[in-house]
Design a protein around this motif. Structure first.
Motif, PDB file in Angstrom:
ATOM      1  N   ARG A 105      -7.337  -6.953  32.003  1.00 33.53           N
ATOM      2  CA  ARG A 105      -6.327  -7.921  32.400  1.00 33.53           C
ATOM      3  C   ARG A 105      -5.682  -8.563  31.166  1.00 33.53           C
ATOM      4  NH1 ARG A 105      -7.462  -9.725  37.889  1.00 33.53           N
ATOM      5  NH2 ARG A 105      -5.896 -11.353  37.645  1.00 33.53           N
ATOM      6  N   CYS A 106      -4.362  -8.612  31.135  1.00 34.93           N
ATOM      7  CA  CYS A 106      -3.649  -9.322  30.076  1.00 34.93           C
ATOM      8  C   CYS A 106      -3.312 -10.745  30.529  1.00 34.93           C
ATOM      9  CB  CYS A 106      -2.363  -8.587  29.713  1.00 34.93           C
ATOM     10  SG  CYS A 106      -1.228  -8.395  31.116  1.00 34.93           S
ATOM     11  N   PHE A 107      -3.637 -11.038  31.795  1.00 35.27           N
ATOM     12  CA  PHE A 107      -3.329 -12.347  32.364  1.00 35.27           C
ATOM     13  C   PHE A 107      -4.358 -12.673  33.439  1.00 35.27           C
ATOM     14  CE2 PHE A 107      -1.413 -14.773  35.853  1.00 35.27           C
ATOM     15  CZ  PHE A 107      -0.971 -15.907  35.171  1.00 35.27           C
ATOM     16  N   LEU A 108      -4.740 -13.934  33.484  1.00 34.27           N
ATOM     17  CA  LEU A 108      -5.674 -14.382  34.513  1.00 34.27           C
ATOM     18  C   LEU A 108      -5.311 -15.803  34.912  1.00 34.27           C
ATOM     19  CD1 LEU A 108      -8.290 -13.624  36.084  1.00 34.27           C
ATOM     20  CD2 LEU A 108      -9.549 -14.826  34.297  1.00 34.27           C
ATOM     21  N   SER A 109      -5.280 -16.061  36.204  1.00 37.03           N
ATOM     22  CA  SER A 109      -4.976 -17.394  36.717  1.00 37.03           C
ATOM     23  C   SER A 109      -6.073 -17.829  37.669  1.00 37.03           C
ATOM     24  CB  SER A 109      -3.625 -17.379  37.443  1.00 37.03           C
ATOM     25  OG  SER A 109      -3.444 -18.557  38.207  1.00 37.03           O
ATOM     26  N   HIS A 110      -6.558 -19.054  37.494  1.00 39.29           N
ATOM     27  CA  HIS A 110      -7.582 -19.563  38.404  1.00 39.29           C
ATOM     28  C   HIS A 110      -7.524 -21.084  38.452  1.00 39.29           C
ATOM     29  CE1 HIS A 110     -10.168 -20.968  35.091  1.00 39.29           C
ATOM     30  NE2 HIS A 110      -9.832 -19.854  34.483  1.00 39.29           N
ATOM     31  N   LEU A 111      -8.122 -21.655  39.486  1.00 40.31           N
ATOM     32  CA  LEU A 111      -8.235 -23.106  39.621  1.00 40.31           C
ATOM     33  C   LEU A 111      -9.594 -23.545  39.098  1.00 40.31           C
ATOM     34  CD1 LEU A 111      -6.773 -23.669  43.216  1.00 40.31           C
ATOM     35  CD2 LEU A 111      -5.648 -24.143  41.030  1.00 40.31           C
ATOM     36  N   THR A 112      -9.619 -24.688  38.423  1.00 38.80           N
ATOM     37  CA  THR A 112     -10.866 -25.237  37.898  1.00 38.80           C
ATOM     38  C   THR A 112     -11.129 -26.584  38.551  1.00 38.80           C
ATOM     39  OG1 THR A 112     -10.594 -24.111  35.765  1.00 38.80           O
ATOM     40  CG2 THR A 112     -12.097 -25.990  35.833  1.00 38.80           C
ATOM     41  N   TYR A 113     -12.305 -26.708  39.154  1.00 40.95           N
ATOM     42  CA  TYR A 113     -12.703 -27.940  39.828  1.00 40.95           C
ATOM     43  C   TYR A 113     -13.789 -28.677  39.048  1.00 40.95           C
ATOM     44  CZ  TYR A 113     -10.495 -25.641  43.856  1.00 40.95           C
ATOM     45  OH  TYR A 113      -9.609 -25.020  44.694  1.00 40.95           O
ATOM     46  N   GLU A 114     -14.507 -27.957  38.189  1.00 44.48           N
ATOM     47  CA  GLU A 114     -15.645 -28.536  37.477  1.00 44.48           C
ATOM     48  C   GLU A 114     -15.991 -27.628  36.295  1.00 44.48           C
ATOM     49  OE1 GLU A 114     -18.868 -28.540  40.243  1.00 44.48           O
ATOM     50  OE2 GLU A 114     -18.821 -26.360  40.542  1.00 44.48           O
ATOM     51  N   ASP A 115     -17.100 -27.952  35.614  1.00 37.50           N
ATOM     52  CA  ASP A 115     -17.608 -27.096  34.532  1.00 37.50           C
ATOM     53  C   ASP A 115     -16.569 -26.889  33.441  1.00 37.50           C
ATOM     54  OD1 ASP A 115     -19.470 -25.528  33.208  1.00 37.50           O
ATOM     55  OD2 ASP A 115     -18.741 -23.675  34.119  1.00 37.50           O
ATOM     56  N   ASP A 116     -15.850 -27.968  33.076  1.00 36.98           N
ATOM     57  CA  ASP A 116     -14.855 -27.865  32.007  1.00 36.98           C
ATOM     58  C   ASP A 116     -15.123 -28.866  30.898  1.00 36.98           C
ATOM     59  OD1 ASP A 116     -14.291 -30.118  33.448  1.00 36.98           O
ATOM     60  OD2 ASP A 116     -12.292 -29.515  34.087  1.00 36.98           O
ATOM     61  N   ASP A 117     -16.290 -29.509  30.940  1.00 39.79           N
ATOM     62  CA  ASP A 117     -16.629 -30.549  29.975  1.00 39.79           C
ATOM     63  C   ASP A 117     -17.516 -29.982  28.877  1.00 39.79           C
ATOM     64  OD1 ASP A 117     -17.201 -32.830  28.607  1.00 39.79           O
ATOM     65  OD2 ASP A 117     -18.069 -33.935  30.280  1.00 39.79           O
ATOM     66  N   HIS A 118     -16.941 -29.079  28.066  1.00 34.12           N
ATOM     67  CA  HIS A 118     -17.664 -28.505  26.939  1.00 34.12           C
ATOM     68  C   HIS A 118     -16.646 -28.038  25.893  1.00 34.12           C
ATOM     69  CE1 HIS A 118     -16.882 -25.362  29.935  1.00 34.12           C
ATOM     70  NE2 HIS A 118     -16.659 -24.561  28.912  1.00 34.12           N
ATOM     71  N   PRO A 119     -16.772 -28.481  24.636  1.00 31.59           N
ATOM     72  CA  PRO A 119     -15.825 -28.056  23.598  1.00 31.59           C
ATOM     73  C   PRO A 119     -15.873 -26.545  23.411  1.00 31.59           C
ATOM     74  CG  PRO A 119     -17.131 -29.944  22.871  1.00 31.59           C
ATOM     75  CD  PRO A 119     -17.770 -29.442  24.132  1.00 31.59           C
ATOM     76  N   HIS A 120     -14.696 -25.914  23.353  1.00 31.63           N
ATOM     77  CA  HIS A 120     -14.645 -24.467  23.186  1.00 31.63           C
ATOM     78  C   HIS A 120     -13.263 -24.059  22.680  1.00 31.63           C
ATOM     79  CE1 HIS A 120     -13.040 -25.269  27.205  1.00 31.63           C
ATOM     80  NE2 HIS A 120     -12.375 -24.127  27.116  1.00 31.63           N
ATOM     81  N   THR A 121     -13.183 -22.834  22.213  1.00 30.24           N
ATOM     82  CA  THR A 121     -11.916 -22.243  21.784  1.00 30.24           C
ATOM     83  C   THR A 121     -11.747 -20.908  22.502  1.00 30.24           C
ATOM     84  OG1 THR A 121     -12.903 -21.069  19.902  1.00 30.24           O
ATOM     85  CG2 THR A 121     -12.084 -23.310  19.495  1.00 30.24           C
ATOM     86  N   HIS A 122     -10.538 -20.333  22.384  1.00 31.04           N
ATOM     87  CA  HIS A 122     -10.266 -19.026  22.967  1.00 31.04           C
ATOM     88  C   HIS A 122      -9.587 -18.130  21.931  1.00 31.04           C
ATOM     89  CE1 HIS A 122     -11.064 -20.761  26.899  1.00 31.04           C
ATOM     90  NE2 HIS A 122     -10.147 -21.682  26.687  1.00 31.04           N
ATOM     91  N   LEU A 123      -9.595 -16.847  22.185  1.00 29.05           N
ATOM     92  CA  LEU A 123      -8.812 -15.906  21.390  1.00 29.05           C
ATOM     93  C   LEU A 123      -7.505 -15.582  22.084  1.00 29.05           C
ATOM     94  CD1 LEU A 123     -11.484 -13.406  19.995  1.00 29.05           C
ATOM     95  CD2 LEU A 123     -10.343 -15.290  18.824  1.00 29.05           C
ATOM     96  N   TYR A 124      -7.270 -16.153  23.244  1.00 30.56           N
ATOM     97  CA  TYR A 124      -6.021 -15.954  23.978  1.00 30.56           C
ATOM     98  C   TYR A 124      -5.288 -17.294  24.091  1.00 30.56           C
ATOM     99  CZ  TYR A 124      -9.412 -17.375  27.552  1.00 30.56           C
ATOM    100  OH  TYR A 124     -10.403 -18.019  28.241  1.00 30.56           O
ATOM    101  N   PHE A 125      -4.055 -17.248  24.558  1.00 31.79           N
ATOM    102  CA  PHE A 125      -3.293 -18.467  24.826  1.00 31.79           C
ATOM    103  C   PHE A 125      -3.649 -18.961  26.229  1.00 31.79           C
ATOM    104  CE2 PHE A 125      -0.904 -16.553  21.432  1.00 31.79           C
ATOM    105  CZ  PHE A 125      -0.389 -17.632  20.712  1.00 31.79           C
ATOM    106  N   GLU A 126      -3.579 -20.260  26.409  1.00 30.31           N
ATOM    107  CA  GLU A 126      -3.884 -20.819  27.719  1.00 30.31           C
ATOM    108  C   GLU A 126      -2.890 -21.934  28.054  1.00 30.31           C
ATOM    109  OE1 GLU A 126      -7.742 -22.283  30.231  1.00 30.31           O
ATOM    110  OE2 GLU A 126      -7.627 -22.942  28.150  1.00 30.31           O
ATOM    111  N   ILE A 127      -2.378 -21.899  29.268  1.00 28.77           N
ATOM    112  CA  ILE A 127      -1.569 -22.988  29.796  1.00 28.77           C
ATOM    113  C   ILE A 127      -2.324 -23.577  30.978  1.00 28.77           C
ATOM    114  CG2 ILE A 127       0.597 -23.649  30.910  1.00 28.77           C
ATOM    115  CD1 ILE A 127       1.955 -21.349  29.446  1.00 28.77           C
TER     116      ILE A 127
END
Length: 295
Positions: free
Chosen positions: A14-36
């Motif tokens: 996949r060159c693109f992925l879209s999802h909804l986030t309700y939780e589990d986002d409270d952790h410092p991190h980086t990516h190798l892709y772009f994110e909006i």
């Protein structure tokens, strides 16, 4: 595989992925892709490269590869929902080049991630777009990209067009290309850890010339700017992780823990361990005298 936990790559097909986030986002991190990401419901605190910003419904953020970020959920509003769009570097570059041949470099060279405000109508439009695109991926995978890619690129071009570049980019208009490229390295973990030698590596000038031009254009020495970035990252780790002080010092590129502690105390008025304690007490509702002057 959970793409929110996968900082190395996206799904291999996949060159693109879209999802909804309700939780589990409270952790410092980086990516190798772009994110909006944009907020659909509730509010949340977003911390990127040490800088905080409260996001409300309609607020959007564009993150580059290497941006260190996390979300901090408010205790009285834990139900915040945000849409995350994960975009491969090749796809993102193609969309940027379609809009403006200089757009990708402007985004990469920005000193911070980019923000925008979406209207209710725009939110509805984009939600319909990603639902349609996810359906196309599910039905076709990548066996027939001619069906998927035009729709996907059009939707990404539309949302990118509403992201505003900061005024800082206008100030960089007359900077040498090598300096613009060099400034973009201050957002990437590999260069922050590697220090000045990594940051100036490959630039076709001697170090004294690089330092002189950098100071003339930015008003700061390379060392001061690097330490500013490192301390912002350290502040974010202290607020949002359980890493020890030595681990944080190593993570942001300091060989000496004592030197890191000295710089942190000089910048924020207290050593790292005390700052972490104040942050924890603030979350628990305890009195935090002097906290406002630190933040």
């Amino acid at each position: 595989m959970d793409v929110r936990q996968n900082t190395g790559s996206m799904y291999p097909d996949r060159c693109f992925l879209s999802h909804l986030t309700y939780e589990d986002d409270d952790h410092p991190h980086t990516h190798l892709y772009f994110e909006i990401a944009y907020i659909l419901d509730g509010s949340i605190e977003h911390i990127c490269n040490g800088e905080k910003r409260t996001l409300q419904p309609g607020d959007a953020v564009l993150l580059r590869p290497g941006d260190l970020h996390t979300y901090k959920r408010f205790q009285n509003n834990a139900e915040c929902i945000h849409r995350d769009l994960c975009i491969s570097q090749d796809l993102f570059a193609a969309v940027c080049n379609f809009l403006n041949e200089n757009l990708l470099e402007q985004i990469k060279n920005s000193p911070q991630c980019l923000y925008a405000e979406l209207t209710g109508e725009q939110l509805s439009y984009f939600e319909n777009c990603w639902t349609n695109i996810n359906s196309l991926f599910d039905k076709n995978s990548l066996t027939n990209p001619n069906i998927i890619m035009p729709t996907l690129k059009a939707a990404l071009a539309t949302i990118l067009s509403v992201m505003e570049l900061p005024k800082f980019e206008q100030e960089q208009t007359n900077y040498p290309i090598w300096l613009k490229n060099m400034l973009s390295r201050f957002t990437k973990k590999i260069y922050i850890q590697g220090g000045i030698h990594a940051i100036i590596e490959g630039i076709p000038y001697d170090q004294s010339h690089i330092c002189r031009v950098f100071k003339k254009c930015t008003g700061k020495t390379i060392t001061d700017h690097l330490n500013d970035v490192r301390l912002k990252w350290a502040k974010s780790f202290l607020e949002n992780s359980n890493m020890s002080i030595p681990e944080i010092a190593e993570e942001i590129g300091f060989v000496s823990e004592s030197y890191f502690t000295k710089l942190f105390k000089k910048r924020y008025g207290m050593p790292p361990q005390q700052y972490r304690l104040l942050c924890k007490n603030q979350l628990k509702g305890y009195p935090t005298i002097g906290m406002n002057s630190v933040l």
